[in-house]
Design a protein around this motif. Structure first.
Motif, PDB file in Angstrom:
ATOM      1  N   ALA A 147       0.845  -1.189   0.000  1.00 18.02           N
ATOM      2  CA  ALA A 147       0.000   0.000   0.000  1.00 18.02           C
ATOM      3  C   ALA A 147       0.883   1.243   0.000  1.00 18.02           C
ATOM      4  CB  ALA A 147      -0.923  -0.012   1.202  1.00 18.02           C
ATOM      5  N   LEU A 148       0.546   2.199  -0.861  1.00 17.26           N
ATOM      6  CA  LEU A 148       1.405   3.364  -1.077  1.00 17.26           C
ATOM      7  C   LEU A 148       1.494   4.239   0.172  1.00 17.26           C
ATOM      8  CD1 LEU A 148       3.068   4.578  -3.361  1.00 17.26           C
ATOM      9  CD2 LEU A 148       1.061   5.880  -4.057  1.00 17.26           C
ATOM     10  N   LEU A 149       0.352   4.584   0.767  1.00 12.92           N
ATOM     11  CA  LEU A 149       0.361   5.489   1.916  1.00 12.92           C
ATOM     12  C   LEU A 149       0.989   4.828   3.141  1.00 12.92           C
ATOM     13  CD1 LEU A 149      -3.119   7.254   1.621  1.00 12.92           C
ATOM     14  CD2 LEU A 149      -0.900   8.016   0.802  1.00 12.92           C
ATOM     15  N   ALA A 150       0.736   3.545   3.320  1.00 11.82           N
ATOM     16  CA  ALA A 150       1.308   2.856   4.473  1.00 11.82           C
ATOM     17  C   ALA A 150       2.834   2.866   4.426  1.00 11.82           C
ATOM     18  CB  ALA A 150       0.790   1.418   4.532  1.00 11.82           C
ATOM     19  N   VAL A 181      -4.032   6.098  -7.475  1.00  8.30           N
ATOM     20  CA  VAL A 181      -4.262   7.337  -6.723  1.00  8.30           C
ATOM     21  C   VAL A 181      -5.130   8.295  -7.537  1.00  8.30           C
ATOM     22  CG1 VAL A 181      -3.157   9.445  -5.864  1.00  8.30           C
ATOM     23  CG2 VAL A 181      -2.208   7.208  -5.285  1.00  8.30           C
ATOM     24  N   LEU A 182      -4.769   8.491  -8.806  1.00 10.82           N
ATOM     25  CA  LEU A 182      -5.522   9.425  -9.646  1.00 10.82           C
ATOM     26  C   LEU A 182      -6.942   8.941  -9.882  1.00 10.82           C
ATOM     27  CD1 LEU A 182      -2.879  10.507 -12.306  1.00 10.82           C
ATOM     28  CD2 LEU A 182      -3.770  11.841 -10.406  1.00 10.82           C
ATOM     29  N   GLU A 183      -7.103   7.637 -10.070  1.00  7.02           N
ATOM     30  CA  GLU A 183      -8.445   7.084 -10.272  1.00  7.02           C
ATOM     31  C   GLU A 183      -9.316   7.345  -9.050  1.00  7.02           C
ATOM     32  OE1 GLU A 183     -10.635   2.815 -11.292  1.00  7.02           O
ATOM     33  OE2 GLU A 183      -8.449   2.962 -11.224  1.00  7.02           O
ATOM     34  N   LEU A 184      -8.761   7.144  -7.863  1.00  8.56           N
ATOM     35  CA  LEU A 184      -9.527   7.384  -6.642  1.00  8.56           C
ATOM     36  C   LEU A 184      -9.745   8.879  -6.424  1.00  8.56           C
ATOM     37  CD1 LEU A 184     -10.897   6.251  -4.141  1.00  8.56           C
ATOM     38  CD2 LEU A 184      -8.670   6.276  -2.977  1.00  8.56           C
ATOM     39  N   ALA A 185      -8.726   9.694  -6.734  1.00 10.91           N
ATOM     40  CA  ALA A 185      -8.853  11.145  -6.534  1.00 10.91           C
ATOM     41  C   ALA A 185      -9.990  11.720  -7.373  1.00 10.91           C
ATOM     42  CB  ALA A 185      -7.537  11.843  -6.865  1.00 10.91           C
ATOM     43  N   GLU A 186     -10.202  11.168  -8.562  1.00  7.58           N
ATOM     44  CA  GLU A 186     -11.284  11.657  -9.412  1.00  7.58           C
ATOM     45  C   GLU A 186     -12.656  11.416  -8.778  1.00  7.58           C
ATOM     46  OE1 GLU A 186     -10.733   9.804 -13.176  1.00  7.58           O
ATOM     47  OE2 GLU A 186      -9.032  11.068 -13.746  1.00  7.58           O
ATOM     48  N   ALA A 202       2.553  11.275  -2.679  1.00  6.35           N
ATOM     49  CA  ALA A 202       3.881  11.651  -3.177  1.00  6.35           C
ATOM     50  C   ALA A 202       4.908  11.725  -2.052  1.00  6.35           C
ATOM     51  CB  ALA A 202       3.809  12.989  -3.896  1.00  6.35           C
ATOM     52  N   GLY A 203       4.491  11.379  -0.837  1.00  7.62           N
ATOM     53  CA  GLY A 203       5.421  11.390   0.282  1.00  7.62           C
ATOM     54  C   GLY A 203       5.434  12.669   1.082  1.00  7.62           C
ATOM     55  N   THR A 204       4.517  13.593   0.796  1.00  2.00           N
ATOM     56  CA  THR A 204       4.452  14.829   1.572  1.00  2.00           C
ATOM     57  C   THR A 204       3.978  14.510   2.986  1.00  2.00           C
ATOM     58  OG1 THR A 204       3.843  16.010  -0.448  1.00  2.00           O
ATOM     59  CG2 THR A 204       3.504  17.161   1.645  1.00  2.00           C
ATOM     60  N   ASP A 587      11.384  14.326  -8.461  1.00  2.00           N
ATOM     61  CA  ASP A 587      10.654  13.082  -8.274  1.00  2.00           C
ATOM     62  C   ASP A 587       9.395  13.228  -7.433  1.00  2.00           C
ATOM     63  OD1 ASP A 587      11.940  13.572  -5.906  1.00  2.00           O
ATOM     64  OD2 ASP A 587      12.976  11.647  -5.784  1.00  2.00           O
ATOM     65  N   ASP A 588       9.136  14.428  -6.893  1.00  2.00           N
ATOM     66  CA  ASP A 588       7.930  14.605  -6.082  1.00  2.00           C
ATOM     67  C   ASP A 588       6.832  15.370  -6.814  1.00  2.00           C
ATOM     68  OD1 ASP A 588       9.315  16.965  -6.107  1.00  2.00           O
ATOM     69  OD2 ASP A 588       9.023  17.427  -3.987  1.00  2.00           O
ATOM     70  N   TYR A 589       7.016  15.645  -8.108  1.00  2.00           N
ATOM     71  CA  TYR A 589       5.961  16.318  -8.866  1.00  2.00           C
ATOM     72  C   TYR A 589       4.856  15.324  -9.216  1.00  2.00           C
ATOM     73  CZ  TYR A 589       8.993  20.355  -9.396  1.00  2.00           C
ATOM     74  OH  TYR A 589       9.788  21.447  -9.159  1.00  2.00           O
ATOM     75  N   ARG A 590       3.623  15.760  -9.070  1.00  2.00           N
ATOM     76  CA  ARG A 590       2.466  14.931  -9.370  1.00  2.00           C
ATOM     77  C   ARG A 590       1.434  15.757 -10.124  1.00  2.00           C
ATOM     78  NH1 ARG A 590       5.718  11.993  -7.791  1.00  2.00           N
ATOM     79  NH2 ARG A 590       5.549  10.175  -6.422  1.00  2.00           N
TER      80      ARG A 590
END
Length: 745
Positions: A147-150, A181-186, A202-204, A587-590
C-alpha cells in the motif's frame, strides 16, 4: 443585494446557455425576489437551503440559499434540464466538514423506496456514512503490491483526522500506485480531499499537507449554521471549489468566457498564500511546468496593484512573447487593473527584460555615458543598437591566434563575458587577471587570460565603432545608470519576475537596481528544469537573497500524470540546482489529472515520419470537438519547422507555422520548442526527436566540461518544456537513431 458564490462547474455550459446563465445570475444578484426568477424551495429535499431558479423554459439552476441577518448568499451549483434539476436539488446538500471546517457539496443517496429527508444539522455534523456519498468508484483491486500510503507511515486515522471521509480514507489506504491514486482522486468527495490524497501519495508529510491546505488552524464552530457555512465557503481549501463573485463584470467573465480557465479564480491554498503574503525582502516560488507559478505571479501583481492603487508594479520575463502572454492573461484575470506604459508609471507594467533595459537607456539619454564607462571602460552614449550575432566569431578570428584551440569558441567567449567580465564591471586586463572564475569549468593561465582579454577588447572596440551594445551589456549599463541615481530614484515599488531561471547576470543586476531593497521588493518564479537560455547563476551573487522566503509548488495542473511521467524521464540522471544554488529534485511532482500513455513513434526515414505525422495530426483534427489550433507539432529549429509545414501540406494536412506572432484560430500549429515556451495545447506531437537534432550539436561547448554539461542540461530542459506543453495527448516521433535524451522503453 444577494451575494453570489460560484461552485466550480464539472461540465462546461453551451455558449447559448452561458448567456442565459449570466442574465439569470445578474438579476439574482440585484433582487432575488423578482417573480421571473422563480426562486423556489424543493419539498422533501436533503437540504432545506436548496433552491431552483428558472433560467429559461426548459432549464433550471440549482442553488443553495444561506440567509443571515446581514445578507443573503446564493451558492450556484449548476444548470440542468428541468426534471433533472429537480432530481439534483432533491439529492444534493451543502454542508461543512465537521473536522476541517471546509464547505462541501455532497450527494445524498436515499435508501431503496425512500424519499431523501432534510439533514437536521447539515453544516455542523457529517451525515451518516451510508447517506452521504461521493461519485461512485470501484473497490480497490487487491494485489500483492505494498500500500502506497502505508509505506510513508500514514494510517487511516491520519486521513480522517485531516477530515477525509472514512470510506474515502479506507479506499486510499488500499491504493498501490500513482494511477490508482488518480483514479480514486477523481471520485473524491471534495476537491480538497483529492488534493490531500495526491500530496500524501507523493510522500508529503501529513503536517505539511495540513499547512498547505490551511488545515493547521482550529476550526471555528461558533455561531449559527449559516455563519459556519459562510466561513466554510471562505476557507482557503474551500476556495478550490467555491469563488466569491465581487461584481457583475467578474460574474460575466466567470460565466460567459468560452475559454475560462480555473486558474483565474480557483486557487490552491498554497498558491493563495504566495499571493497574499507580505515579505521582508525578496521571495521566490519554484515548481515544475504547469504547477501554477505564473498564476501566482499574475494574482500577486493584481493584489499589489489593488492594495496600493498608485503603486508602481513591474512584471517581467525573458522573452517578448512571454511578456505579451502575461499582459493578455492579466487582462483576462482582471480587466480593471491599470496597465502602465512608461518607465515608473503607476499601475502594472508588463515587459520583456531586454525591452525594459532599453526603456531605461532611452530615459537616460546622453546621461548614460558615466554608467557605460563603469561597465565597459568607455563613456559611450551609443547604446540603443544591438551587436550582431557574429561579433564574437569575428573578434576571435581577428586577434584570437594566441588562444588555445579549444578556447576559440564564440560560446565560450560569450559565457566568459556575461558571467565573469560584465557582472564585475571589469574594464582592464589587470582586473581580469585577479578576478575569480567560479563555476567556469576550465582554468586559465595568466597567458591564456591575456589572450581572452585581447578578444574582449577587440569585441568592445568593434561594438563602439558600430555604435552597438549586446543585450547583456545593455542590461548591465542600465543597472549601473540606476545605481548611480540611488534608491530615491528607483522606478518601481514592486518587481515580479516570471521564468527567472532564464535570466542572466546583467538582468539580475538590472532587476535589483529597479527597486529599492525593502518589503515586497522582488518576487521571483523559477524552475531550473525549464532553463533553456543562459548559464546557471546564484541570486545571492547579485544582491538578491531569498533564503528563508522560498517555497515549492509540486502539483501539476496542466498535463496528465502519464505525460508528466514521460517528461520527467527526460530529466532523470541530470543534476539541477535552483537560483539559490540548492539541489532541485523532480521526483515529487504529481499531476491531478490522468490520461493516455504517450505514443512513441520510431520511423525509418524522414518520409515515413512525415507520413506518420500527417496521419496523426489529421486524425486528431477530425475528432469531434477538437479545435484545430489546440493541436501542435513542436520541432527543434526553424528549418525543421518549415520542412514539416511543407511536408504536411503535401500530404493534405494544412498547418500554420508560428514564429513571433500570436497563435490564430483555424489550423494546427507548428513551432519550435523554444517558441512553445509559455504555451499549452490539448494534443502535441514532438517531431524529429533524433540524435543530432535533440540534443543539437555540442561542438561549440566542448571548450570545458562545465560548459558542455550545462549545454546538455539546457537540451534536456528544452525537451522537457516541449513535452509539458501537452495537456491531454502526447506523441513523440523520430527517424533514424532516437535521441540519447529519451528514456529507455
Amino acid at each position: 443585494m444577494p451575494t453570489i458564490v460560484m461552485a466550480k462547474q464539472e461540465r462546461p455550459l453551451e455558449p447559448v446557455m452561458k448567456k442565459k446563465a449570466y442574465a439569470f445570475l445578474e438579476k439574482l444578484s440585484e433582487d432575488d425576489t423578482r417573480p421571473g426568477l422563480h426562486i423556489e424551495p424543493i419539498s422533501n429535499a436533503a437540504d432545506e437551503r436548496v433552491r431552483t431558479g428558472r433560467v429559461d423554459q426548459g432549464y433550471r439552476a440549482v442553488l443553495f440559499k444561506i440567509t443571515t441577518a446581514e445578507t443573503s448568499t446564493y451558492v450556484f451549483h449548476g444548470i440542468w434540464p428541468h426534471d433533472e434539476a429537480i432530481r439534483v436539488a432533491e439529492r444534493t446538500m451543502l454542508r461543512v466538514n465537521p473536522i476541517s471546517g471546509i464547505a462541501e457539496i455532497r450527494t445524498v443517496e436515499p435508501a431503496a423506496g425512500e424519499t431523501p429527508q432534510p439533514a437536521a444539522t447539515p453544516s455542523t455534523s457529517a451525515p451518516p456514512p451510508a447517506q452521504v456519498v461521493a461519485t461512485p468508484s470501484p473497490p480497490p483491486v487487491v494485489t500483492d503490491a505494498p500500500a502506497l500510503l502505508a509505506a510513508y507511515g500514514i494510517t487511516v486515522e491520519h486521513l480522517t483526522d485531516l477530515g477525509l471521509d472514512e470510506d474515502f480514507a479506507t479506499r486510499a489506504m488500499a491504493v498501490t500506485d500513482e494511477d490508482a491514486v488518480l483514479e480514486l482522486a477523481e471520485a473524491a468527495p471534495a476537491e480538497w480531499q483529492a488534493m490531500a490524497l495526491i500530496d500524501l501519495s507523493a510522500g508529503t508529510p501529513v503536517e505539511e499537507v495540513r499547512s498547505k491546505l490551511g488545515l493547521d488552524t482550529e476550526v471555528d464552530m461558533s455561531g449559527s449554521d449559516e455563519e459556519r457555512l459562510l466561513r466554510g465557503l471562505q476557507h482557503p481549501a474551500g476556495r478550490l471549489s467555491f469563488a466569491w463573485i465581487e461584481d457583475d463584470e467578474e460574474l460575466r467573465r466567470v460565466v460567459e468566457d468560452s475559454d475560462f480557465a480555473a486558474w483565474r479564480i480557483f486557487l490552491h491554498p498554497l498558491q493563495q498564500q504566495f499571493v497574499d503574503r507580505a515579505y521582508k525582502g525578496p521571495a521566490k516560488v519554484t515548481g515544475g511546468a504547469g504547477t501554477g507559478k505564473t498564476v501566482v505571479v499574475l494574482h500577486r501583481a493584481r493584489a499589489l496593484a489593488r492594495r496600493r492603487p498608485m503603486a508602481r508594479v513591474l512584471l517581467t520575463t525573458f522573452t517578448t512573447n512571454l511578456a505579451a502572454a502575461l499582459e493578455r492573461d492579466l487582462g483576462r484575470l482582471d480587466p480593471d487593473v491599470t496597465i502602465a506604459g512608461g518607465l515608473g508609471e503607476a499601475g502594472v507594467r508588463l515587459a520583456g527584460i531586454d525591452s525594459l533595459a532599453r526603456s531605461v537607456l532611452v530615459e537616460a539619454g546622453r546621461d548614460v555615458g558615466q554608467a557605460a564607462g563603469l561597465v565597459l571602460g568607455a563613456d559611450t552614449v551609443d547604446v540603443l543598437q544591438r551587436t550582431g550575432n557574429d561579433a564574437w566569431r569575428e573578434a576571435i578570428e581577428a586577434v584570437g591566434a594566441e588562444l588555445p584551440e579549444h578556447l576559440r569558441s564564440p560560446a565560450f567567449m560569450a559565457a566568459e563575458y556575461t558571467t565573469v567580465v560584465l557582472p564585475r564591471r571589469i574594464t582592464s586586463a589587470a582586473e581580469y587577471f585577479r578576478v575569480p572564475r567560479r563555476g567556469r569549468g576550465v582554468s586559465l593561465s595568466r597567458g591564456q587570460r591575456a589572450a581572452v582579454w585581447a578578444v574582449v577588447e577587440r569585441y568592445r572596440a568593434a561594438a563602439r565603432a558600430h555604435g552597438t551594445l549586446d543585450f547583456a551589456e545593455a542590461a548591465s549599463v542600465a543597472a549601473a545608470y540606476l545605481d548611480l541615481r540611488g534608491d530615491a530614484a528607483r522606478p518601481y515599488d514592486h518587481v515580479l519576475v516570471d521564468e527567472g531561471q532564464d535570466l542572466g547576470p546583467g538582468h539580475w543586476q538590472l532587476l535589483r537596481a529597479l527597486v529599492a531593497p525593502g518589503d515586497d521588493d522582488l518576487f521571483i518564479a523559477e524552475d531550473s528544469h525549464q532553463r533553456i537560455y543562459g548559464q546557471k547563476i546564484t541570486l545571492s551573487h547579485y544582491g538578491i537573497e531569498t533564503r528563508g522566503r522560498s517555497r515549492r509548488l509540486t502539483l501539476n495542473y496542466r498535463t496528465t500524470q502519464q505525460n508528466l511521467r514521460w517528461a520527467m524521464g527526460v530529466l532523470d540522471g541530470a543534476d539541477y540546482s535552483d537560483l539559490e544554488g540548492e539541489e532541485e529534485k523532480h521526483d515529487d511532482y504529481r499531476s491531478a489529472r490522468s490520461g493516455p500513455v504517450p505514443r512513441v513513434l520510431p520511423c525509418a526515414t524522414l518520409t515515413d515520419e512525415l507520413d506518420q505525422a500527417a496521419e496523426l495530426v489529421g486524425g486528431w483534427t477530425s475528432e469531434d470537438g477538437v479545435v484545430p489550433e489546440t493541436v501542435a507539432v513542436l520541432v527543434r529549429d526553424r528549418f525543421q519547422r518549415d520542412r514539416v509545414v511543407n511536408g504536411l501540406a503535401e500530404r493534405g494536412v494544412e498547418v500554420r507555422a508560428v514564429d513571433r506572432e500570436s497563435i490564430r484560430a483555424g489550423r494546427p500549429v507548428v513551432m519550435t520548442m523554444h517558441r512553445a515556451k509559455g504555451t499549452e495545447f490539448a494534443r502535441v506531437l514532438l517531431f524529429g526527436v533524433r540524435e543530432g537534432a535533440v540534443p543539437a550539436g555540442m561542438k561549440d561547448y566542448e571548450t570545458s566540461e562545465a560548459d558542455l554539461q550545462d549545454a546538455m542540461l539546457r537540451e534536456r530542459s528544452l525537451l522537457y518544456v516541449a513535452a509539458t506543453r501537452a495537456r491531454d495527448v502526447l506523441a513523440v516521433s523520430w527517424s533514424g537513431e532516437r535521441s540519447s535524451l529519451l528514456a529507455d522503453g
